[in-house]
Design a protein around this motif. Structure first.
Motif, short mmCIF file in Angstrom:
data_model
loop_
_atom_site.label_atom_id
_atom_site.label_comp_id
_atom_site.label_asym_id
_atom_site.label_seq_id
_atom_site.Cartn_x
_atom_site.Cartn_y
_atom_site.Cartn_z
N GLY A 33 0.15 -1.47 -0.02
CA GLY A 33 -0.28 0.24 -0.42
C GLY A 33 0.71 1.46 -0.58
O GLY A 33 2.12 1.61 -0.41
N PRO A 34 0.32 2.49 0.29
CA PRO A 34 1.19 3.71 -0.70
C PRO A 34 1.66 4.31 0.79
O PRO A 34 2.23 5.51 0.75
CB PRO A 34 -0.40 4.82 -1.49
N ASN A 35 1.07 4.07 2.07
CA ASN A 35 1.71 4.07 3.78
C ASN A 35 3.50 4.34 3.25
O ASN A 35 4.00 3.45 3.47
CB ASN A 35 1.74 3.43 4.54
N HIS A 36 3.68 6.12 3.72
CA HIS A 36 5.46 6.27 2.98
C HIS A 36 6.46 4.93 4.44
O HIS A 36 7.43 5.23 4.54
CB HIS A 36 5.78 7.43 2.96
N LYS A 37 5.67 5.12 4.95
CA LYS A 37 6.20 4.86 6.28
C LYS A 37 6.68 3.15 6.35
O LYS A 37 7.80 2.33 7.12
CB LYS A 37 5.73 4.87 7.76
N VAL A 38 6.07 2.58 5.46
CA VAL A 38 6.16 1.45 5.49
C VAL A 38 7.08 1.28 3.69
O VAL A 38 7.98 0.47 3.22
CB VAL A 38 5.03 0.39 5.40
N LEU A 39 6.49 1.79 2.97
CA LEU A 39 6.91 1.83 0.96
C LEU A 39 8.30 2.36 1.33
O LEU A 39 8.71 1.90 0.99
CB LEU A 39 6.16 2.78 0.72
N ILE A 40 8.88 3.26 2.13
CA ILE A 40 10.29 3.99 1.55
C ILE A 40 11.46 1.89 2.39
O ILE A 40 12.13 1.89 1.56
CB ILE A 40 10.46 4.55 2.75
N PRO A 41 11.09 1.90 3.50
CA PRO A 41 11.95 0.82 3.58
C PRO A 41 12.05 -0.84 2.62
O PRO A 41 12.73 -1.15 2.37
CB PRO A 41 11.58 -0.15 5.55
N CYS A 42 10.25 -0.98 2.75
CA CYS A 42 9.76 -2.11 1.74
C CYS A 42 10.95 -1.27 0.07
O CYS A 42 11.47 -2.81 -0.94
CB CYS A 42 8.66 -2.37 1.18
N SER A 43 10.73 -0.95 0.24
CA SER A 43 11.15 0.03 -1.65
C SER A 43 13.12 -0.35 -1.41
O SER A 43 13.78 -0.71 -2.43
CB SER A 43 10.61 1.71 -1.80
#
Lengths: 334, 348
Positions: free
Chosen positions: B291-301
């Motif tokens: 999903g689009p939440n940057h708090k997860v998006l950034i580390p997963c990216s």
């Protein structure tokens, strides 16, 4: 796109006009004044296998490669040279001749303006497309020299001599080359098979490592007593550091202008991985195994081929030329 | 005012949600995948090296071993640093991509969108023409890339504002302009043209420990910087006015995200040349997963980007030995079709 959909006639008109214009520029059936009935002076086959008819002994010669320029001077026809490339710096007199541009892209206009009787080119695919074809289509006689071995060079010197009519001078030149060649061969022939060193030519070391197999310089290495390491390709190619470690040559040769005069050995010995190469470990100041060779000698298949041969041989086997070097043992690699 | 309170509540909810067990699981899976990829990549190559020798080379440096010295050298001094650089660059570009996409609110945004690649290419070309040492070429490329980014930012500025649209257009204009200069240099300096072209295609082949050592701090700092703006990036899609009313300094956010993303991208380009598509595609893939939440998006990216570039580079160096093909070619060959697939999927 939308505009064109509305006005298809505009598109048709444009295409018609463009075709007409193109037609004007290149008329392929341009008749050339070649149907003379007088017997030509000379007919030869050049290195691309093209049949070349030379009507009269040439007085105006243009060379498009440093090696060709050297050959022209060596056979004593330097005074007939009216064009050379920026890179043609040997012999010294060559610099007095007008330049027709850089080696990698000489100006066709300048060549045509020189009104040459013969143009001596190289034989690569790009040269054929960008130089030989455009010149030939303008009715200029082009002879391609594309030697891959020392024997080819000798044959090409003979051919140029024939074209300019100095076969006697050429005989002397060829004699000198053969004498030196025989001398090197004599020294090297004392080597046993297992004493012959494996050699890798490195042409460029930067973000990529370029090496070659089966080109003119490799032929010199072979005749100088070395064994070219086989990397599974012919021509020039990049190799990875891993591949370099795998083939682990006894000697590394490189053109002396590669790093702008800096020592390649220093560079290799400061590399975490490549400092483990045998050629780097065995290298000493007195008996080097990472050896610079005069770049022009190595890459120019010209009359100085015998000098190149001797320099490479001397580098590979200093002990055969009176230097006291230990016959290098390969460091044990488990 | 009431609206603002409602939004704030919703945001807090997102903050809590970001550590849902499902998402932790994704992170763990990615970590395991990365570790397995590293092990495999260490053993694959022009020279096949057994996993036991790989383990020995990495874990037991002083033990007398049954593996050949050459193999140990290859693992320790060639593959290991290279793999680290692949991870660093892959993670960096993906985080920068996520940051830029969030900042521009545009799915087509990638780390190079403000002309950084063009600036770096110009810098590198100049470095090559003057025959600088590879380290200095990287330094010049990095400096030029950062200057480009700052130039674009100041060009896009109108009064106190930097409208995203201006930023985009200025980036394109400056990019084309700098590319033209690079092309001119390439045309005039034929001797160096090959080096420049290869550099433009992106490659990790010159990676070694020293390079890694110098390169590591900048993208790490940049990545941390982007991550600290995750909350702001979550709110930006609501519109700048909305974000302002929620007490977010939009201009400051834009400036910092741009600077941090630029730092990452510029250092990545300086290390490895222009590697395309990783920064564009990875955030999209991760959005499908978490999903689009940057708090997860950034580390997963970061994790997925590392895995993707590591595999791309492994393919690049093993597919036609003894030659290594540019890794940028592999990422574009794989990433291009995948991106089209994503677009088609989105249409449906």
């Amino acid at each position: 796109m939308l505009g064109l959909d509305h006005k298809p006639w505009l598109l048709i008109l444009t295409i018609t006009l463009a075709t007409a214009l193109l037609g004007c520029v290149s008329q392929p059936g341009d008749p050339l004044p070649t149907q003379k009935t007088t017997k030509p002076w000379l007919t030869i086959e050049d290195d691309l296998g093209r049949e070349i008819i030379i009507e009269n002994p040439p007085n105006r010669i243009v060379s498009t490669a440093p090696s060709n320029t050297e050959i022209v001077f060596a056979v004593g026809a330097g005074d007939k040279l009216v064009g050379r490339t920026d890179q043609c710096d040997q012999p010294e007199e060559a610099k007095k001749v007008d330049s027709i541009g850089p080696y990698w892209g000489p100006s066709i206009e300048t060549i045509v303006a020189k009104q040459p009787d013969v143009v001596l080119t190289t034989g690569e695919e790009t040269t054929r497309k960008n130089l030989i074809e455009p010149l030939a289509s303008r009715g200029i006689t082009v002879v391609a020299l594309s030697p891959a071995t020392i024997d080819d060079v000798l044959r090409d010197i003979e051919m140029v001599a024939k074209i300019v009519g100095t076969t006697e001078t050429a005989k002397r030149v060829l004699q000198q080359i053969e004498t030196k060649r025989a001398e090197v061969r004599g020294r090297v022939s004392t080597l046993r098979e297992e004493e012959r060193k494996s050699v890798l030519l490195i042409w460029w070391f930067g973000n990529e490592i370029w090496t070659s197999n089966g080109v003119f310089a490799n032929n010199i290495v072979e005749e100088a007593g070395g064994k070219n390491v086989n990397l599974g390709f012919t021509g020039y190619s990049m190799i990875s550091k891993e591949a370099l470690l795998k083939v682990d040559p006894d000697v590394i040769l490189y053109p002396d202008d590669m790093l702008g005069g800096k020592s390649f050995y220093n560079l290799l010995s400061s590399d975490d991985a490549l400092k483990h190469l045998s050629a780097v470990k065995n290298h000493t100041k007195k008996c080097p195994t990472v050896i610079p060779i005069d770049a022009n000698l190595l890459s120019r298949p010209g009359p100085r081929v015998a000098i190149a041969l001797e320099e490479v041989s001397r580098g590979l086997y200093p002990e055969l030329y009176g230097k006291s070097c230990p016959v290098a043992k390969k460091i044990e690699k488990n | 005012m009431e609206k603002a309170v409602r939004w704030r509540k919703r945001l807090r909810k997102i903050d809590i949600q970001h550590l849902k067990p499902g998402k932790t699981r994704v992170i763990i899976v990615l970590l395991v995948l990365l570790f397995a990829s590293v092990c495999l990549s260490l053993s694959l190559g022009h020279v096949q090296i057994s996993l036991s020798c790989v383990a020995e080379a990495v874990l037991a440096p002083n033990k007398a071993s049954s593996c050949s010295v050459g193999d140990l050298v290859i693992v320790r001094s060639i593959r290991f640093p290279r793999i680290f650089v692949a991870i660093l660059v892959g993670a960096g570009l993906s985080v920068a991509g996520a940051g830029m996409q969030g900042l521009f609110r545009n799915p087509m945004a990638d780390p190079y969108i403000v002309g950084i690649s063009a600036g770096a290419a110009l810098g590198a070309s100049i470095g090559f023409v003057f025959h600088l040492h590879i380290m200095f070429v990287s330094l010049v490329a990095f400096t030029a890339a950062m200057c480009t980014s700052l130039l674009v930012y100041s060009l896009a500025r109108v009064g106190g504002h930097v409208p995203v649209r201006n930023l985009l257009l200025a980036g394109i204009a400056v990019g084309y302009f700098l590319s033209a200069i690079t092309m001119l240099i390439m045309f005039l300096a034929r001797k160096e043209v090959q080096q420049i072209v290869f550099w433009l295609m992106g490659s990790l082949s010159t990676s070694d420990w020293t390079k890694l050592q110098y390169a590591l701090p900048v993208p790490a700092l940049g990545g941390a910087g982007v991550y600290t703006h995750a909350r702001e990036l979550n709110i930006l899609p609501l519109g700048e006015e909305q974000a302002l009313s929620l007490g977010i300094d939009v201009e400051k956010t834009k400036r910092y995200v741009l600077i941090f993303s630029s730092l990452i991208t510029a250092s990545s380009v300086a290390i490895s040349g222009v590697i395309g598509f990783i920064g564009l595609v990875t955030p999209h893939m991760v959005r499908l997963l978490v999903g689009p939440n940057h708090k997860v998006l950034i580390p997963c990216s970061a994790l997925l980007g590392a895995v993707l570039l590591l595999w791309s580079d492994t393919i690049a160096r093993t597919i036609i030995p003894p030659v290594e093909i540019p890794v940028g070619v592999v990422t574009a060959l794989g990433g291009g079709p995948f991106f089209v697939y994503l677009l088609r999927r989105g249409k449906r």
